[in-house]
Design an enzyme around this catalytic site. Sequence first.
Site, PDB file in Angstrom:
ATOM      1  N   LEU A 178     -19.348  23.548 -21.339  1.00 57.83           N
ATOM      2  CA  LEU A 178     -20.451  24.512 -21.321  1.00 57.83           C
ATOM      3  C   LEU A 178     -20.310  25.575 -22.401  1.00 57.83           C
ATOM      4  CD1 LEU A 178     -20.990  25.073 -17.483  1.00 57.83           C
ATOM      5  CD2 LEU A 178     -22.671  24.162 -19.088  1.00 57.83           C
ATOM      6  N   TYR A 235     -15.966  27.992   3.647  1.00 58.97           N
ATOM      7  CA  TYR A 235     -14.512  27.886   3.688  1.00 58.97           C
ATOM      8  C   TYR A 235     -14.140  27.169   4.979  1.00 58.97           C
ATOM      9  CZ  TYR A 235     -13.880  31.142  -0.204  1.00 58.97           C
ATOM     10  OH  TYR A 235     -13.895  31.736  -1.446  1.00 58.97           O
ATOM     11  N   GLN A 253     -23.493  21.042 -13.869  1.00 60.20           N
ATOM     12  CA  GLN A 253     -23.164  20.797 -15.270  1.00 60.20           C
ATOM     13  C   GLN A 253     -23.724  19.486 -15.794  1.00 60.20           C
ATOM     14  OE1 GLN A 253     -18.793  22.135 -14.636  1.00 60.20           O
ATOM     15  NE2 GLN A 253     -18.992  21.806 -16.813  1.00 60.20           N
ATOM     16  N   GLU A 263     -15.904  16.929 -29.647  1.00 62.47           N
ATOM     17  CA  GLU A 263     -15.366  16.887 -28.282  1.00 62.47           C
ATOM     18  C   GLU A 263     -14.651  15.547 -28.092  1.00 62.47           C
ATOM     19  OE1 GLU A 263     -14.124  16.696 -24.660  1.00 62.47           O
ATOM     20  OE2 GLU A 263     -14.973  18.615 -25.335  1.00 62.47           O
ATOM     21  N   ASP A 306     -13.098  29.589 -21.383  1.00 64.46           N
ATOM     22  CA  ASP A 306     -11.804  29.394 -20.727  1.00 64.46           C
ATOM     23  C   ASP A 306     -10.630  29.510 -21.690  1.00 64.46           C
ATOM     24  OD1 ASP A 306     -13.104  28.999 -18.364  1.00 64.46           O
ATOM     25  OD2 ASP A 306     -12.852  26.827 -18.307  1.00 64.46           O
TER      26      ASP A 306
END
Length: 539
Positions: free
Chosen positions: A15, A233, A130, A35, A314
């Site tokens: 992304l 959760y 995504q 990539e 990231d």
Amino acid sequence: MADREVSVLVVGGGLNGLASALFLSQQGVDVHLVERNDKTAQLLRAAGVSARTMELFHSVGLEPEIRERGLRLIPGEHWTEPHSPVDLLPRAILGAKRLSDIGNGRAFVMEEGTVEVADASPMEPAWCGQDRLEPMMIREAVQRGARIEFGTEMVSYEQDADGVTAVVRTLATGAEQRIRARYLIAADGVTSPIRESLGITRSGNGTIGHVLSILFEADLDSVVEGRRFLIAYLLNEAAGLLHRFDETRWVFGLFFDPERHAEAETSKDKALELLRTALGEPDLPIDIQLVNRWRLAHDVADTYRSGRIFLVGDACHVHPPAGGYGANSGMQDAHNLAWKLAAVLRGWAGESLLDSYEQERHPVGKATADQAWIRQTTRSEGDGGHPDLRNSTVISTGYRYPEGAFVGEKGGEALETELRIDGRPGLRVPHVWLEREGAKVSTVELATDTFVLLAAPDGASWADAATAAAGALGIPLSAYRIGTDLADAEGRFLQVTGLTPQGALLVRPDGFVAWRSPGAAGEPRVLLQDVLEQITARA
């Protein structure tokens, strides 16, 4: 001799790398992305698109398609309503021992979020996985002139004073080519070989643990009696986090012990066993589509730049998924950097403008990572009242650059205690609905590839001066006068921006306020020429 010369080489096609290629091509920059994987969406975790990121996608024309192909987020309080339409997704975070507790009323509410951002943004957040979002980004970037190659890895690079020379290899054939780029963007992920090769260190709380993510399709709606929710959760012997990915698919993530659960990484049968234990549904038909492992950590690069190489996403900040800030923050990195690279490459900004990328994005990246850490730890401890917790809209849209490419008061915190998007330099321009030739337009939509000068109703001299000053410097700028070029039907512009009828606001190509004059001043053209020179590092 290089086989190909480009302005910017992007390494990494997730992304953040795709956002870099998209926003650079939006600015007319020649960009080449490589990539190593042969397809998109290798990690199917990110699905939440914040209001601010939707603003960015709106600027390139993708916002309507994202909404059409994604799920519509609604206030979390609606999670109790059974059998809602499958394309509606309440922003509710629940806790339960097993999945059936959500249907039988034994679940407890951890958060009930809202989607109301009307005063902060013209856009609402969206939910789009995504594997749907990335192909849209590729298509749009390529249509704008970007070259994107999957199945291609960078095997080496050398940096010098004028650029970067990289050797890339097509994995299917082994063929290599040399690419000469003025700049390189490292969007190569958490482990970032480029960052490591540059010797850039990181600071933070480090690794919390490893997570196993399982993408699967199953009829969970029948178990929860049609109740929609964002996250659950599940607190049992296979404790983990469940969230809806799209209309039919789900993602479950659990803390991963490499010794205890090693087989689950490679065996769908073992992953299925863990998943059924967590859900509390031993006989439910489940189709597992993808299993991957990732590191849950809190680390921020100590610098975002080394010479002509920039880190985004990231590669420069990694933090827990709580809050959904990771991918959004990375795409906002890319957007901040894109206009600055374009300005330098086109010659209307000085090279040192690029220093402001780290000045602006590092404090925001660190503060955002800290907020994700707080949310991760307080949720697991069942305590939502941490004194340093910030409002989610402040984090995603209302952050302020303490230093950088703007003229005005500097310093302070990147994330303030209250949401105040009020026209101060260093903040995104306040959202006000205006009218242009009978059509509604937000102030946020006006600045996408040029500077914009917004003059108050009696500030005609500012608009004329800005046009003249920008023209003399060769800086792209559009000037508008409120009440003449743009109608303020709601009468909110002056109040929201902090201007008097004689004032003006200068907005950068990324939508952030670069300078503000609340009222009139002596020599508007001289003043604005000096301001533009400072912002673009021409002084």
